[in-house]
Design a protein around this motif. Structure first.
Motif, short mmCIF file in Angstrom:
data_model
loop_
_atom_site.label_atom_id
_atom_site.label_comp_id
_atom_site.label_asym_id
_atom_site.label_seq_id
_atom_site.Cartn_x
_atom_site.Cartn_y
_atom_site.Cartn_z
N UNK A 577 0.84 -1.19 0.00
CA UNK A 577 0.00 0.00 0.00
C UNK A 577 0.88 1.24 0.00
N UNK A 578 0.27 2.37 -0.41
CA UNK A 578 0.98 3.66 -0.39
C UNK A 578 0.96 4.22 1.02
N UNK A 579 2.12 4.26 1.68
CA UNK A 579 2.23 4.74 3.06
C UNK A 579 3.67 5.15 3.30
N UNK A 580 4.12 5.05 4.58
CA UNK A 580 5.50 5.31 4.89
C UNK A 580 5.92 4.43 6.06
N UNK A 581 7.07 4.77 6.67
CA UNK A 581 7.63 3.86 7.68
C UNK A 581 6.84 3.83 8.98
N UNK A 662 -5.02 10.28 6.26
CA UNK A 662 -5.26 11.37 5.31
C UNK A 662 -4.01 11.65 4.48
N UNK A 663 -2.84 11.63 5.11
CA UNK A 663 -1.60 11.91 4.38
C UNK A 663 -1.29 10.82 3.37
N UNK A 664 -1.81 9.58 3.59
CA UNK A 664 -1.60 8.50 2.64
C UNK A 664 -2.60 8.54 1.50
N UNK A 698 -4.77 3.03 -0.28
CA UNK A 698 -4.60 2.84 -1.73
C UNK A 698 -3.51 1.80 -2.00
N UNK A 699 -3.77 0.93 -2.98
CA UNK A 699 -2.78 -0.06 -3.37
C UNK A 699 -1.67 0.62 -4.17
N UNK A 700 -0.45 0.16 -3.94
CA UNK A 700 0.68 0.69 -4.71
C UNK A 700 0.72 0.00 -6.06
N UNK A 701 1.06 0.77 -7.11
CA UNK A 701 1.18 0.18 -8.45
C UNK A 701 2.42 -0.68 -8.49
#
Length: 703
Positions: A577-581, A662-664, A698-701
């Protein structure tokens, strides 16, 4: 007049066409003669070549130096028109010759080397060749026709036949086709005249034809005498016809002239009125069709000029208003504005507003025409390089926006520079530029960055010290709990009920201390993640594995809350997914919230996740068996619509969840858990209620 001119022109053109036809016919005669002579000459030479080629096939000709070879050569001369014939072996040595030369000369020739002769070289290479004419002492021209001699498929020598181009025997065969007023000249390849016949003429008609295979040129020339008399007659007739037409038209023209003078006078007076800008004036001319058209055209022109003047005056007034507005805008802008012209890539100042004078300390009238860079650039190489790049981009027609340093009246200051070209017919050398002073803003931003760094340092120090103290409290609480358990075992008798009650009360207080310490530690973790979010200007999203992150947080909850039952419904999708650490902080806070705010003796938490490839999303659901969330608090539980820590949400953890999701680019919300019955409630006849927190990411491409 027009009819007369047309008629005269028709007569002139007719006679000219007739003259052109005469000349074309004469040129056609010359062309025909030249082409016929060239064709006949080519045919004669081709016949001679075939004769030599046929003779070269005779086997006796190939018998070098033999009497049979000599007899074959003598027989060849007897039945042809050639004057002499010889054989040269493949090595270039002459082996036999039959001609009118003396015996002594013949003996000298036989055995001599002729390998350097062109006709031999061409023939020994397999080509039947006609040599260039050679002029003999008699004045006659001689050509040599050479053909290869084959034996067993290879060239063993050449047969070389000499032919005299005597005028009576060769050229007259086709010269008779030349007409009496034409001169025929035959040139060799080197432009040497071979033959000429006919009178010497001053050529008016010339045709040159090349003879195929020889490079010779047939030239036929003819003077213009044959058509001169006819042309002279035609010219006289032409002049007489035109004179007659003009004479007939003169009287008619005079009458037309006198009639037209009056109309022209009126027309001239009308044009003088237009010159005096009396637009709208109209004429009245005669009733003839032509003058009516002139009258109508003049009156339309007058009315058009009147409308054009009104339109011009309107546009001039509009341009004055636009100019006044532009000047007011140019002078009224509080930032320095310059107008420059790019000369050889350098910005030359054309104009500037009052703010330019105030900011940079120059009198505009005094520095117009100066290089703007010389006026404003500080003395360092970096500023010069940046200015050179800006000038290059501006010269290319770009709109430039750049942060620059310039020398102002009070020292070097920082500006946000914007430029725009004033394009006219593709010319972008004229530019406008605006300097917005951002020195104070940059200093303020630098102070903010310094304060942020200081706050970050303070946060790390305070969080470190609080966690150390809380860890000591937790450790001593654990030791005290163990000690109380030991004392409780010693006091476990009917005679010590009052002591047991005191121990139970102490254990209750101890659990409260431990829970508060655990909660404080959890708050420091949340505060750490919250600081990362608040101190990051822009979050960079990247692919993060969902299963690994979620399983890690599930293990932590199992170890930190052993009394809770945490299960996974189904399997967690292996997606990114689209995120961070710090994605794990989202799930950690939701799981902790589901356990800590649960009013059941045994908190139950169920986690499930489903991916929707069509929508490109994945949903993670965290369901608990707690008291649930009332409808009127489902929005404000995350602190939505309010700021920071003063929101009416349940705490910092859910506020952090909302902020991170929200930031993701995802979403989070809370739902009611559908009524369910567990084993305990089924025995008591009740239903299990609770809340479900849903996180959509959201899924990462994957490429």
């Amino acid at each position: 007049m027009v009819a007369g001119l047309v008629l005269s022109a028709a007569v002139f053109v007719g006679f000219q066409e007739y003259k052109g036809t005469l000349y074309a016919n004469e040129q056609e005669r010359v062309d025909h003669t030249a082409e016929h002579v060239g064709s006949e000459l080519a045919s004669q030479l081709d016949s001679l070549e075939r004769t030599v080629s046929v003779a070269a096939v005779n086997p006796d000709v190939a018998a070098h130096g033999s009497s049979a070879q000599r007899r074959a050569l003598e027989a060849f001369l007897e039945r042809t028109e050639f004057a002499g014939v010889s054989v040269i072996a493949a090595n270039g040595t002459m082996t036999n010759i039959v001609s009118d030369v003396s015996a002594e000369r013949r003996a000298e020739l036989i055995g001599s080397d002729f390998g350097d002769r062109t006709y031999f070289q061409r023939a020994v290479n397999g080509t039947t060749y006609v040599s260039e004419p050679v002029e003999a002492e008699s004045g006659n021209h001689i050509i040599t026709i050479s053909a290869p001699i084959y034996r067993d498929g290879r060239v063993v020598g050449t047969l070389n036949a000499a032919f005299h181009l005597s005028e009576g025997e060769f050229f007259e065969r086709f010269a008779t086709t030349v007409e009496g007023d034409q001169r025929l000249t035959l040139y060799a390849q080197d432009r040497t005249p071979i033959y000429a016949t006919g009178p010497a003429v001053e050529p008016a008609f010339v045709r040159n034809v090349s003879v195929e295979g020889t490079g010779w040129t047939v030239s036929v020339r003819q003077s213009s005498d044959s058509v001169s008399s006819t042309v002279q007659t035609v010219t006289v007739a032409q002049a007489g016809s035109i004179a007659a037409v003009l004479a007939g038209l003169f009287g008619f023209g005079w009458w037309i002239y006198r009639r037209s003078v009056t109309q022209i006078g009126r027309l001239l007076r009308g044009f003088r009125a237009l010159e005096d800008e009396q637009y709208g004036a109209e004429l009245r001319l005669d009733d003839t069709e032509e003058w009516r058209q002139v009258e109508d055209g003049f009156n339309r022109l007058s009315r058009t000029l009147e409308r054009s003047r009104a339109e011009r005056q309107r546009r001039e007034a509009e341009l004055r208003r636009e100019r006044d507005r532009f000047e007011a805008l140019f002078d009224g802008i509080p930032e320095p504005v310059v107008a420059v012209g790019l000369t050889d890539g350098d910005p030359v100042l054309r104009d500037a507003n009052a703010a330019f004078e105030t900011t940079f300390g120059y009198d505009v009238d005094a520095v117009v025409g100066e290089d703007l860079n010389d006026l404003l650039l500080p003395e360092d190489e970096q500023a010069a390089a940046e200015a050179e790049e800006i000038d290059a981009r501006a010269a290319a027609g770009e709109q430039v926006t750049a942060q620059v340093r310039r020398r102002a009246a009070d020292g070097v200051r920082e500006f946000l520079f914007r430029s725009a070209p004033v394009e006219h017919d593709g010319d972008t050398t004229h530019q406008f530029g605006v300097y917005i002073d951002i020195t104070d803003r940059n200093r303020y931003e630098a102070r903010l960055r310094e304060q942020r760094d200081n706050l970050d340092t303070l946060h790390q120090v305070v969080r470190h010290d609080i966690r150390n103290d809380l860890q000591l409290v937790t450790a001593y609480a654990d030791l005290l709990a163990e000690r109380l358990e030991a004392i409780a075992e010693e006091c476990d008798s009917p005679e010590t009920d009052s002591g047991a009650d005191a121990i139970d009360e102490a254990q209750t207080y101890l659990r409260t201390v431990r829970d508060s310490a655990d909660h404080a530690v959890e708050l420091t973790k949340t505060a750490r993640d919250m600081a990362k979010v608040m101190l990051t200007v822009e979050r960079e999203r990247q692919p993060v594995g969902l299963r690994e992150t979620l399983e890690s947080e599930l293990e932590s909850v199992d170890s930190e809350a052993p009394s809770a039952v945490v299960t996974v419904d189904g399997s967690i999708p292996t997606v990114r997914v689209l995120a961070d650490e710090i994605l794990g902080s989202v799930f950690r806070n939701l799981l902790t919230n589901a356990v800590r705010h649960n009013d059941k003796d045994v908190p139950e938490v169920t986690v499930s996740a489903t991916a929707d490839e069509t929508r490109g999303t994945v949903r993670v659901r965290v369901a608990d068996n707690g008291p649930g969330v009332p409808d009127d608090r489902k929005e404000e539980i995350f602190g939505k619509g309010e700021k920071g820590l003063e929101s009416s949400g349940t705490g910092l953890g859910l506020y952090l969840v909302q902020t991170l999701v929200d930031s993701y680019g995802g979403d989070v919300w809370v739902e009611d858990r559908p009524p369910q019955r567990d084993a305990a409630d089924r025995a008591a006849g009740g239903d299990v209620e609770g809340a479900v927190f849903v996180v959509e990411l959201r899924l990462a491409d994957e490429e």
